[in-house]
Structures are given as structure tokens and as C-alpha cells.
Design an enzyme around this catalytic site. Structure first.
Site, PDB file in Angstrom:
ATOM      1  N   HIS A  31      19.175 -31.934   0.190  1.00 56.63           N
ATOM      2  CA  HIS A  31      20.535 -32.057  -0.017  1.00 56.63           C
ATOM      3  C   HIS A  31      21.413 -32.787   1.252  1.00 56.63           C
ATOM      4  CE1 HIS A  31      21.126 -30.158  -3.857  1.00 56.63           C
ATOM      5  NE2 HIS A  31      20.239 -29.246  -3.560  1.00 56.63           N
ATOM      6  N   SER A  51      20.079 -25.362  -0.446  1.00 54.52           N
ATOM      7  CA  SER A  51      20.708 -25.770  -1.814  1.00 54.52           C
ATOM      8  C   SER A  51      21.491 -24.884  -2.573  1.00 54.52           C
ATOM      9  CB  SER A  51      19.587 -26.340  -2.676  1.00 54.52           C
ATOM     10  OG  SER A  51      18.480 -25.210  -2.837  1.00 54.52           O
ATOM     11  N   LYS A 105      18.491 -36.891  -5.643  1.00 57.66           N
ATOM     12  CA  LYS A 105      20.041 -36.414  -5.652  1.00 57.66           C
ATOM     13  C   LYS A 105      20.639 -37.731  -5.180  1.00 57.66           C
ATOM     14  CE  LYS A 105      18.526 -32.019  -5.414  1.00 57.66           C
ATOM     15  NZ  LYS A 105      17.385 -30.949  -4.536  1.00 57.66           N
TER      16      LYS A 105
HETATM   17  C1  LIG Z   1      16.316 -30.181  -5.224  1.00 55.80           C
HETATM   18  C2  LIG Z   1      15.348 -29.844  -3.989  1.00 55.80           C
HETATM   19  C3  LIG Z   1      14.205 -30.344  -4.188  1.00 55.80           C
HETATM   20  C4  LIG Z   1      13.443 -30.829  -5.075  1.00 55.80           C
HETATM   21  O1  LIG Z   1      13.726 -32.163  -5.579  1.00 55.80           O
HETATM   22  P1  LIG Z   1      13.399 -33.131  -6.719  1.00 55.80           P
HETATM   23  O2  LIG Z   1      13.376 -34.458  -6.469  1.00 55.80           O
HETATM   24  O3  LIG Z   1      14.321 -32.605  -7.741  1.00 55.80           O
HETATM   25  O4  LIG Z   1      11.981 -32.578  -7.309  1.00 55.80           O
HETATM   26  C5  LIG Z   1      13.156 -29.866  -2.863  1.00 55.80           C
HETATM   27  N1  LIG Z   1      13.932 -29.428  -2.159  1.00 55.80           N
HETATM   28  C6  LIG Z   1      15.171 -28.958  -1.716  1.00 55.80           C
HETATM   29  C7  LIG Z   1      15.584 -28.388  -0.730  1.00 55.80           C
HETATM   30  C8  LIG Z   1      15.950 -29.177  -3.003  1.00 55.80           C
HETATM   31  O5  LIG Z   1      17.152 -28.895  -2.754  1.00 55.80           O
END
Ligand SMILES: *Cc1c(COP(=O)(O)O)cnc(C)c1O
Length: 410
Positions: free
Chosen positions: A224, A196, A255
Site C-alpha cells: 500500500h 492495509s 494496487k
Molecule cells: C494487498 C496486500 C498484499 C497482497 O497483494 P496481492 O497482489 O493482492 O496478492 C500483500 N501485502 C499487503 C500488505 C497487502 O496490503
């Protein structure tokens, strides 16, 4: 807003805690890491209103703009109308409605797995799954730069942990071989699909091959990658043709999917096990139905032609913007995806660059320790499918001007 004058005078104990925390905050301020929350006065989109101004938004994970898609909004409103605003219970007591199981069937089909189980967020799915799957006598083999939610999940288990260097297949093999030598019961290799902060991709085929050789299962966190990589955005497992060889496919609904939530797509046995053991599933209430149905609408879109078109546009924009930054002479690290960091070194430089970009009409957040290692501070940009070419070119001009003033161009 609370009326300060009406707030009762805090006790000495309350003030003592505040004083102690204020010391820590002061330390952050001297390191240039104290950041006010930026408050959006508009929906999250390719541009946003902040402080009464309109800024080009390069700070969101809203890859496809689905959060404001009419079909998701409609589903969200209809969901609340038909099923209520909330569920009033955890999944295992009275918080599972028809719509929750519908979403899970759709997620499993989308990810080409037997089953799926949804959670409140991507964070809770990682914490819940790792703590539920691994016990004393087990071991987790983990990439050093995995997401904080994976690290926290590992902290909650009594399992041993062996870290390997970021994306380093030889070191992963060393870790797996060390794990096998010790006769653990379960060996789980865990990696982000797309990392990320750097936007680089896990070498999943090599990791899966080595894990299979050493008798380990693989868990990939495609937060992602879903909606970004693979056929119709099915993620890295699909991108690399590894269906059936990745035991646990983690995803987020927060996301590219544009709503909120997390899930694991896996076997029916994994799903059954997690229903009985994953603590966020057992002890925290389920998603409001409007959230669930908005996610279903997002999967409808992803699976259709419109979804693939959005993903194609995302990649066209990504290539244009990345080439622009690199052409200007910025250090964009190892990125291979729409996440493009602009490396700045010290946190103060990153925060300064971010502020200068805001002055020039561009919203791109500076990121420093502890989110990234010290000395590796950056402004992280994420291009979306909904940015216009004109916006991206204007953003590049802002970067060029600010970057030149800060001496960041090579
Ligand atoms: C953003 C992210 C999460 C968390 O996801 P949310 O739904 O915002 O809690 C978990 N793992 C990775 C790799 C992320 O980039």
C-alpha cells in the site's frame, strides 16, 4: 451460468459436505458477516456500475487509476499479440521470457536495489519468500497487525516467531533482544510499510535502527506504499531515506501499479536463493506477457512527471476527504495515508453503513472479523488520484447523512 436443472443429483457425500458448510455460513449470517459478492458491471474506476447504478467508488486499491491508462492497455494487448496469451510453464522450466527479466530489471531500478524477482501476486510473494528464507533454527519478529499473507508465510516456516505490539518500537526491541539471546541463525524483522486496514505507517527508521543493533535483517511489505509514498511512489524505504538498509522490499503489482502480481526487490543473492527455493516460483506458472508488459508501462509512467503528478493529486484528494470525514465527527483511527477507515464498532453497524452509502450512491465496503479484530469493524475508504472534488464532496454528504442516522458522529 450453469443450468441447475441439468446438474446431476449430488451424492449423499457431496450433500453431507454442503450441509456441514451451510451450518458455518449460518453462523456468519447471524453475526452479520455474510456478504454477497458485489459485481462490477464496468471497469474498476473512480466510479463503478453496480446493480445498474453508478456509484462513487471508495473501495479500490487502484490509487492512481493506472488499470485503465491507455498505455497499460496498449502494452497488455501488444504483449499478448507478440508473446502469446499465456506462458504454459513455471518460471524455472520454460516460463521465463525476455519480458519477465525486463520487468525485474525495471523493478530493481525503480526500488534502487541490485535485483528483483516477480511472483504471481503479493500474497504469493510473501508466502514464498518467508517460507524460503526461514528454516528451523531461525526466527521471525513480526508486527501483530501484519497482512494475512505475511501471517500465512510465517505459518509455513519451521522458524520460531515472536510478535510485537503494533508499531511499538519498545516492544519490537524486546522481541529482537529475546531473539538474539537464543542464538538463532537468521533473524528477520517483518512489517507492513503501510498497514492495509488502518492506513497507518510503520515506524521504519526506528525498526531498522533496532534491527541493526540486534543483528536482524528487515523485510518491509510496501503493497500500500508503492505508488503512494516516497519519490515517484518508491515506497516507505525511499520515504524514510533507508535505501541499502532494508534487506527485502516486497511490493504488489495489483494496487497502485494497476495490474496483478508481486515482487521482492533485494540483493542478487536473495534473488538467486529464491529462484531455487520459493515454492510459488517453482511450482506455479508465470505471468502472461501482457500482464508483464502492462506492469513495465506502469513503471514508465511512475518514473516520469505524469506519475509524480498523479501521486500529488492522490495526496491532495486524500487530505480533502480525510479533513471532511474528521470535520463531520467520524472516528478515522490512526490513518496517515489514502486508506481511511470509518470506525463503526460492531460488524453489523459497518455493514449497515455500507448499505446506506450504496443507497446514497457511494460504494465503500464494510469490513469485519476476521479481516479486522472483533469490535473494530469499519467502513474502509480509499481515495484515488482520479476522483473529482465534486465526487468527494458528494461522498462526504452521503457519509454525513448515513453517519448521523447511525449515531456515528462525535
Ligand atoms: C494487498 C496486500 C498484499 C497482497 O497483494 P496481492 O497482489 O493482492 O496478492 C500483500 N501485502 C499487503 C500488505 C497487502 O496490503
Amino acid at each position: 451460468m450453469t443450468d441447475i436443472a441439468a446438474t446431476p443429483r449430488p451424492s449423499e457425500a457431496v450433500r453431507a459436505l454442503d450441509r456441514s458448510l451451510a451450518e458455518d455460513l449460518e453462523r456468519l449470517r447471524t453475526e452479520g458477516l455474510l456478504r454477497p459478492l458485489r459485481v462490477l458491471e464496468t471497469p474498476q474506476g473512480h466510479d463503478v456500475g453496480i446493480g445498474g447504478r453508478r456509484l462513487i467508488n471508495l473501495s479500490s486499491n487502484n490509487y492512481l487509476g493506472l488499470n485503465t491508462h491507455p498505455r497499460l492497455i496498449q502494452a497488455s494487448v501488444e504483449g499478448a499479440r507478440q508473446w502469446g496469451a499465456g506462458t504454459g510453464a513455471v518460471r524455472t522450466i520454460a516460463g521465463t521470457q525476455t519480458v519477465h527479466e525486463l520487468l525485474e530489471e525495471r523493478l530493481a531500478a525503480f526500488k534502487h536495489t541490485e535485483a528483483a524477482l516477480s511472483f504471481q501476486s503479493g500474497y504469493t510473494v510473501n508466502v514464498g519468500v518467508l517460507a524460503a528464507l526461514l528454516e528451523e533454527g531461525d526466527v521471525v519478529v513480526s508486527d501483530r497487525l501484519n497482512h494475512a499473507s505475511i501471517i500465512d508465510g510465517i505459518r509455513l516456516t519451521k522458524a520460531d516467531r515472536i510478535l510485537y505490539e503494533h508499531r511499538d518500537l519498545d516492544d519490537a526491541e524486546r522481541a529482537l533482544s529475546e531473539a538474539r539471546g537464543k542464538g538463532y541463525r537468521r533473524v528477520l524483522l517483518v512489517t507492513d510499510g503501510v498497514f492495509s486496514m488502518d492506513g497507518d505507517v510503520a515506524p521504519l527508521p526506528g525498526l531498522v535502527e533496532r534491527a541493526e543493533h540486534y543483528g536482524a535483517a528487515v523485510m518491509v511489505d510496501d503493497a500500500h506504499a508503492t505508488g503512494v509514498l516516497g519519490d515517484h511512489g518508491r515506497g516507505t524505504t525511499d520515504h524514510f531515506g533507508l535505501h541499502g538498509r532494508v534487506a527485502l522490499n516486497i511490493g504488489t503489482l495489483s494496487k497502485a501499479v494497476g495490474v496483478v502480481g508481486g515482487y521482492v526487490a533485494a540483493s542478487r543473492t536473495v534473488r538467486d536463493h529464491l529462484i531455487h527455493r520459493a515454492r510459488p516460483f517453482l511450482f506455479s506458472s508465470s505471468h502472461p506477457p501482457g500482464v508483464v508488459l502492462a506492469c513495465v508501462a506502469a513503471i514508465d509512467i511512475l518514473e516520469g512527471d505524469a506519475g509524480q503528478e498523479l501521486i500529488d493529486r492522490l495526496w491532495t484528494n486524500t487530505r480533502h476527504f480525510k479533513a471532511g470525514l474528521e470535520g463531520l465527527g467520524f472516528d478515522t483511527g490512526a490513518s496517515e495515508t489514502p486508506i481511511t477507515p470509518v470506525m463503526c464498532g460492531e460488524a453489523e453497524t459497518a455493514m449497515r453503513l455500507s448499505d446506506m452509502l450504496v443507497e446514497r450512491g457511494v460504494f465503500a465496503q464494510g469490513i469485519g472479523y476476521p479481516t479486522v479484530p472483533r469490535g473494530r469493524a469499519r467502513v474502509r475508504t480509499i481515495v484515488t488520484a482520479t476522483h473529482t472534488r465534486e465526487e468527494l464532496d458528494r461522498a462526504l454528504e452521503a457519509f454525513a447523512d448515513a453517519g448521523r442516522r447511525l449515531g456515528l458522529l462525535r
